[in-house]
Each structure stands twice: as structure tokens, then as C-alpha cells.
Design a protein around this motif. Structure first.
Motif, short mmCIF file in Angstrom:
data_model
loop_
_atom_site.label_atom_id
_atom_site.label_comp_id
_atom_site.label_asym_id
_atom_site.label_seq_id
_atom_site.Cartn_x
_atom_site.Cartn_y
_atom_site.Cartn_z
N PRO A 1 33.86 40.64 36.08
CA PRO A 1 34.77 39.82 35.98
C PRO A 1 35.20 39.80 37.08
O PRO A 1 35.45 38.62 38.56
CB PRO A 1 35.86 39.16 35.15
CG PRO A 1 35.45 40.42 33.49
CD PRO A 1 34.72 41.19 34.10
N LEU A 2 35.22 40.86 37.54
CA LEU A 2 35.64 41.03 39.02
C LEU A 2 34.26 40.45 39.88
O LEU A 2 35.23 39.89 41.20
CB LEU A 2 36.02 42.70 39.13
CG LEU A 2 37.41 43.00 38.76
CD1 LEU A 2 37.13 44.99 38.76
CD2 LEU A 2 38.39 42.67 38.91
N PHE A 3 33.26 41.18 39.74
CA PHE A 3 31.97 40.63 40.82
C PHE A 3 31.87 39.63 40.89
O PHE A 3 31.95 38.49 41.09
CB PHE A 3 31.01 41.33 40.24
CG PHE A 3 30.63 42.71 40.76
CD1 PHE A 3 30.77 43.28 42.02
CD2 PHE A 3 30.92 43.69 39.19
CE1 PHE A 3 30.98 44.80 42.05
CE2 PHE A 3 31.49 45.45 40.02
CZ PHE A 3 30.96 45.48 41.09
N SER A 4 32.40 39.04 39.56
CA SER A 4 32.08 37.58 38.80
C SER A 4 32.76 36.23 40.25
O SER A 4 32.38 35.54 40.30
CB SER A 4 32.60 36.89 37.42
OG SER A 4 31.36 37.43 36.15
N LEU A 5 33.90 37.11 40.00
CA LEU A 5 35.46 35.83 41.46
C LEU A 5 34.69 36.26 42.45
O LEU A 5 34.68 34.65 43.17
CB LEU A 5 36.30 37.34 41.06
CG LEU A 5 37.49 36.42 42.11
CD1 LEU A 5 38.04 35.34 41.91
CD2 LEU A 5 38.72 37.72 42.33
N LEU A 6 34.09 36.70 43.09
CA LEU A 6 33.02 37.32 44.43
C LEU A 6 32.41 36.26 44.02
O LEU A 6 31.88 35.36 45.57
CB LEU A 6 32.73 38.70 44.60
CG LEU A 6 34.04 39.99 44.79
CD1 LEU A 6 33.23 40.89 45.08
CD2 LEU A 6 35.28 39.05 45.85
N ILE A 7 31.53 36.02 43.02
CA ILE A 7 30.49 34.80 43.32
C ILE A 7 31.13 33.71 43.67
O ILE A 7 31.05 32.61 44.50
CB ILE A 7 29.11 35.18 41.99
CG1 ILE A 7 28.56 37.04 41.93
CG2 ILE A 7 28.57 34.08 42.11
CD1 ILE A 7 27.76 37.60 41.23
N ALA A 8 32.33 33.40 42.51
CA ALA A 8 32.39 32.21 42.15
C ALA A 8 33.01 31.58 43.37
O ALA A 8 32.82 30.72 44.35
CB ALA A 8 33.66 32.36 41.65
N HIS A 9 34.15 32.75 44.46
CA HIS A 9 34.57 32.64 45.75
C HIS A 9 33.31 31.86 46.81
O HIS A 9 33.49 30.93 47.25
CB HIS A 9 35.38 33.26 46.16
CG HIS A 9 36.73 33.20 47.03
ND1 HIS A 9 36.98 31.83 47.54
CD2 HIS A 9 35.89 33.93 48.22
CE1 HIS A 9 37.39 31.83 48.65
NE2 HIS A 9 37.22 32.93 49.20
#
Length: 301
Positions: free
Chosen positions: A106-114
Motif C-alpha cells: 500500500p505504500l507504493f500504491s500511494l505513490l502510484i495513486a498520487h
């Protein structure tokens, strides 16, 4: 459709947790007889054959030609890159540490989402990201002992990044097919991409100890096939936000399984950094980033 009992749902969730918690230990056992690339290929040949039987019994939708590139990308990030990276990573990382680092998706998903999907991330989200990354650094830096940094841990983070890319692709394109269909094509396309590592596989198979071969079979049938089908069934009958909280129990189960089958004991860095990673991703999921509101358009959920 009648909703299954709470007991059946709980048993299915427990089954999924145990399957996925076994994966780091199974990989460590498989690496005793297989190269990392051959282990990934052998595991998913088993999974592909198993999913083919399920597909024949249940029936799946044929893919549309224009979706083939997307399905190949799903297989690349969910199967090929993810599992090759995690197998190489576990050459130098304990099963317990690997299970913790894998939860950083989820930490990497945050970067992708942003950065890719332009979702709004506030101070809360960046604070969770920094906390989780600090925990991951602690785990990587001290899994084998204080100050004994092993770069293999970075490969587990690459695997987590790969999974987050898969999740983003599946979220935006997976709605075109049902859960069984998308799982089958993801497994099959990922296995097809892994076929570049076919040379030498039979040699590993012939020389691997029985314990490693058993691990390959278990990895292929349970974490790589049955667990995904069971999880899809759970998600059809439960609220997603409720049942996904159970996934944060995976590292605890993984450490218990590794202790029982491998004699591993989690290091102090795993016991310190692990909770930081899990707390950060849990907090992140409680307040996901939002899509920016544009005049004249509604935000999607």
C-alpha cells in the motif's frame, strides 16, 4: 443468492491467511533445490494446470483481443516480476522479514495513486509513507543482525512495488472480467512470460530434494491458486474494508510457520520495524487518498 454463514466466511479467510502466510516458508524450502527463476516457473506451471482444470469445470470468458496487452502486463507484474524478485530476495532475507516487507504494497500504491492517477495525498498519507518506509529500512538493515545490511531485502520491496502496479492495473481494467477469469489469465500470462527460464528446469527438478519438490506443489496449488479463488469468494460476500484488515495478520502467521518448519526466530529489527510497516499501511487504508474534485464532474469511488 443466500449469504453464507459467518463461520464459513471466517474459515475461508483463515484458509487464505494460512496459504499466503506459508508462502515465504515454502519459497525458502523450494530454494533448497531450485534456482529462484526455476522455482517461480515450476510453481506457476503447477498453478496454471490447476487453474486450467478449474476453468474447464466452471467456464470462463474468452479474452477480447484488445485486452491481451493488459492481461500480459497483469501477468508480468503479479507473477513474473513479483515472484522472481521475491525468490531472489529470500536468498538473503528470513521468511518473517519477507512477509513483513511484502505488506508494504500500500505504500507504493500511494505513490502510484498520487503521481499517476493524480489522487490527492495529504499530510496524513505522507506521514504514513515515511513511517512505513522507516520500518522497512529497519527490517532490511537488521534482519541478519544489527548493522548487517543485506541488499536482498531491497528485492522484496521491488516485489511489493510490482504487486502495487498490478493492483493499480487490475483496479482500472479488471472490471471487464469476473474474478475467476481475470485470475486465470493473470496466472497463465505470467507463466507464459516465465517460460524464458525453462532451460535447466528439468535438471533442477531431477536433483531437487523431495522437500523442495513438495514445496513447489504446495506453493502452486494453495497460495498461487486456491487462496486467490477463496479470497475472491470472500470478497463477493463481505465488505472489502472489513475482511482486508485480516490480511495484516499474515506476518504473524508467517513467523509462526517459519518457526515451526524452518526453526527461524524473528530478529529484533523485524520485531521493531515490522509493527511500524503494518501500522503505517493500516492507517493508510483507514484514510485513502482522494480523487481531486473537478467542476462539473463527480468523483469516482
Amino acid at each position: 443468492m443466500t449469504r453464507p454463514s459467518s463461520l464459513k466466511i471466517a474459515c475461508a479467510v483463515l484458509f487464505v491467511l494460512l496459504c499466503w502466510a506459508y508462502s515465504p516458508t515454502g519459497i525458502r524450502l523450494g530454494l533448497q533445490g531450485y534456482a529462484p527463476t526455476h522455482l517461480a516457473l515450476a510453481r506457476f506451471i503447477v498453478a496454471s494446470l490447476f487453474m486450467a482444470v478449474i476453468a474447464l469445470l466452471r467456464g470462463i470468458t474468452l479474452p477480447r483481443l484488445r485486452d491481451v496487452p493488459t492481461l500480459l502486463l497483469l501477468g508480468l507484474f503479479a507473477v513474473s516480476l513479483h515472484h522472481v524478485a521475491i525468490n531472489y530476495g529470500q536468498r538473503g532475507v528470513s521468511a518473517g522479514a519477507a512477509s513483513v516487507l511484502a505488506q508494504s504494497t500500500p505504500l507504493f500504491s500511494l505513490l502510484i495513486a498520487h503521481w499517476v492517477f493524480k489522487q490527492v495525498a495529504g499530510a496524513w498519507h505522507w506521514g504514513c509513507l515515511l513511517l512505513g518506509m522507516a520500518g522497512a529500512v529497519i527490517v532490511v538493515a537488521g534482519d541478519r543482525g544489527l548493522g548487517q545490511f543485506d541488499p536482498h531485502g531491497l528485492l522484496i520491496l521491488v516485489a511489493a512495488l510490482s504487486w502495487s502496479i498490478y493492483f493499480a492495473l487490475q483496479k482500472h481494467h479488471g472490471h471487464r472480467y469476473d474474478a475467476l477469469t481475470i485470475t486465470c489469465y493473470t496466472v497463465w500470462s505470467g507463466t507464459a512470460l516465465l517460460m524464458v527460464y525453462l532451460p535447466g528446469l528439468l535438471d533442477d527438478l531431477g536433483h531437487a530434494p523431495s522437500q523442495a519438490n513438495t514445496a513447489v506443489l504446495v506453493l502452486g496449488v494453495f497460495p498461487s491458486a486456491l487462496a486467490y479463488l477463496a479470497w475472491a469468494w470472500v470478497l463477493r460476500h463481505c465488505e472489502v474494508t472489513r475482511v482486508t484488515l485480516a490480511l495484516y495478520l499474515i506476518p504473524a502467521f508467517a513467523m509462526l510457520i517459519a518457526a515451526a518448519l524452518l526453526g527461524e526466530r524473528p530478529s529484533a529489527s523485524v520485531m521493531l520495524g515490522g509493527p511500524l510497516v503494518l501500522i503505517s499501511v493500516l492507517a493508510l487504508n483507514l484514510r485513502p487518498p482522494r480523487l481531486p474534485v473537478q467542476p462539473g464532474r463527480q468523483t469516482s469511488h
